[in-house]
Scaffold this motif. Structure first.
Motif, PDB file in Angstrom:
ATOM      1  N   ALA A  22       1.002  -1.256   0.353  1.00 54.47           N
ATOM      2  CA  ALA A  22       0.027   0.243  -0.097  1.00 54.47           C
ATOM      3  C   ALA A  22       0.552   1.427   0.057  1.00 54.47           C
ATOM      4  O   ALA A  22       1.963   1.700   0.728  1.00 54.47           O
ATOM      5  N   GLY A  23       0.471   2.184  -0.541  1.00 50.97           N
ATOM      6  CA  GLY A  23       1.182   2.953  -1.285  1.00 50.97           C
ATOM      7  C   GLY A  23       2.521   3.640  -2.023  1.00 50.97           C
ATOM      8  O   GLY A  23       2.542   4.268  -2.321  1.00 50.97           O
ATOM      9  N   GLN A  24       3.258   2.062  -2.376  1.00 53.31           N
ATOM     10  CA  GLN A  24       3.298   2.629  -4.148  1.00 53.31           C
ATOM     11  C   GLN A  24       2.965   2.268  -4.906  1.00 53.31           C
ATOM     12  O   GLN A  24       1.628   1.956  -5.282  1.00 53.31           O
ATOM     13  N   PHE A  25       3.978   3.068  -6.313  1.00 50.47           N
ATOM     14  CA  PHE A  25       2.796   2.894  -7.584  1.00 50.47           C
ATOM     15  C   PHE A  25       3.777   1.698  -8.254  1.00 50.47           C
ATOM     16  O   PHE A  25       4.483   1.252  -8.007  1.00 50.47           O
ATOM     17  N   ALA A  26       2.477   1.071  -8.990  1.00 51.38           N
ATOM     18  CA  ALA A  26       2.856  -0.057  -9.748  1.00 51.38           C
ATOM     19  C   ALA A  26       2.276   0.971 -11.501  1.00 51.38           C
ATOM     20  O   ALA A  26       1.601   2.336 -11.691  1.00 51.38           O
ATOM     21  N   ILE A  27       2.720  -0.021 -12.335  1.00 48.13           N
ATOM     22  CA  ILE A  27       2.246  -0.786 -13.858  1.00 48.13           C
ATOM     23  C   ILE A  27       1.287  -1.702 -13.979  1.00 48.13           C
ATOM     24  O   ILE A  27       1.984  -2.804 -13.699  1.00 48.13           O
ATOM     25  N   ALA A  40       3.413  -4.806 -11.436  1.00 50.08           N
ATOM     26  CA  ALA A  40       4.312  -4.800 -11.778  1.00 50.08           C
ATOM     27  C   ALA A  40       5.545  -3.601 -11.459  1.00 50.08           C
ATOM     28  O   ALA A  40       5.058  -2.576 -12.013  1.00 50.08           O
ATOM     29  N   ASP A  41       6.835  -3.572 -10.765  1.00 45.84           N
ATOM     30  CA  ASP A  41       7.157  -1.942 -10.546  1.00 45.84           C
ATOM     31  C   ASP A  41       8.664  -1.817 -11.180  1.00 45.84           C
ATOM     32  O   ASP A  41       9.256  -1.167 -11.312  1.00 45.84           O
ATOM     33  N   GLY A  42       9.124  -3.526 -11.922  1.00 49.41           N
ATOM     34  CA  GLY A  42      10.929  -3.563 -12.060  1.00 49.41           C
ATOM     35  C   GLY A  42      11.457  -3.383 -10.744  1.00 49.41           C
ATOM     36  O   GLY A  42      12.382  -3.572 -11.041  1.00 49.41           O
ATOM     37  N   ASP A  43      11.029  -3.204 -10.075  1.00 44.79           N
ATOM     38  CA  ASP A  43      11.524  -3.596  -8.727  1.00 44.79           C
ATOM     39  C   ASP A  43      11.615  -4.760  -7.608  1.00 44.79           C
ATOM     40  O   ASP A  43      12.284  -5.355  -7.466  1.00 44.79           O
ATOM     41  N   ARG A  44      11.207  -4.672  -6.778  1.00 47.87           N
ATOM     42  CA  ARG A  44      10.499  -5.841  -5.578  1.00 47.87           C
ATOM     43  C   ARG A  44       9.566  -6.485  -6.485  1.00 47.87           C
ATOM     44  O   ARG A  44       9.819  -7.921  -5.990  1.00 47.87           O
ATOM     45  N   ARG A  45       8.515  -6.525  -7.769  1.00 43.26           N
ATOM     46  CA  ARG A  45       8.116  -6.584  -8.391  1.00 43.26           C
ATOM     47  C   ARG A  45       8.364  -7.232  -9.514  1.00 43.26           C
ATOM     48  O   ARG A  45       8.156  -5.707 -10.371  1.00 43.26           O
ATOM     49  N   LYS A  46       9.549  -7.535 -10.102  1.00 42.23           N
ATOM     50  CA  LYS A  46       9.731  -7.919 -11.113  1.00 42.23           C
ATOM     51  C   LYS A  46       8.331  -8.356 -12.224  1.00 42.23           C
ATOM     52  O   LYS A  46       7.785  -8.688 -12.327  1.00 42.23           O
ATOM     53  N   LEU A  83      10.500  -0.721 -16.997  1.00 43.74           N
ATOM     54  CA  LEU A  83       9.138  -0.274 -16.140  1.00 43.74           C
ATOM     55  C   LEU A  83       9.506   0.776 -14.145  1.00 43.74           C
ATOM     56  O   LEU A  83       8.960   1.564 -14.453  1.00 43.74           O
ATOM     57  N   ARG A  84      11.058   1.343 -14.124  1.00 45.32           N
ATOM     58  CA  ARG A  84      10.881   1.821 -12.679  1.00 45.32           C
ATOM     59  C   ARG A  84      11.226   3.282 -13.677  1.00 45.32           C
ATOM     60  O   ARG A  84      11.184   4.058 -12.993  1.00 45.32           O
TER      61      ARG A  84
END
Length: 111
Positions: A22-27, A40-46, A83-84
């Motif tokens: 919660a509070g994080q951006f993703a695509i 995914a966000d390319g960092d924590r969620r590849k 993504l990042r």
């Protein structure tokens, strides 16, 4: 997300409202069905291990990364670096608008 006219789109930026992230951006990288999307966000969620998320637990922004969308439609995948990069550009754009006082108050969100 209660609006029936705002449907999730590939490459769209979202803010996670519920859960561990919660509070994080993703695509959004894929739509699983009418209620769930893969993000995914390319960092924590590849890209290779996206998170399946209920769209009701996301804030959909009226912003689609054309680079991510084009990469996914042409090659069927996107690099974690892209993504990042797209998320960084989006966050910097919001911060620029807020700092300039142009009145970004979340009204660009779809819901």
């Amino acid at each position: 997300m209660n609006d029936s006219d705002s449907t999730p789109r590939i490459g769209q930026i979202v803010l996670i409202n519920k859960g561990r992230d919660a509070g994080q951006f993703a695509i959004i990288i894929n739509a699983a069905d009418e209620k769930f999307v893969l993000i995914a966000d390319g960092d924590r969620r590849k890209f290779d291990r996206p998170k399946k998320k209920n769209i009701q637990h996301l804030t959909l922004y009226d912003y689609v990364s054309s680079e991510v969308r084009d990469s996914l439609t042409e090659a069927g995948r996107v690099t974690n670096g892209k993504l990042r990069w797209a998320l960084t550009n989006f966050v910097e754009e919001i911060l620029d608008v807020v700092e300039k006082g142009d009145g970004f108050d979340g009204e660009r969100r779809c819901n």
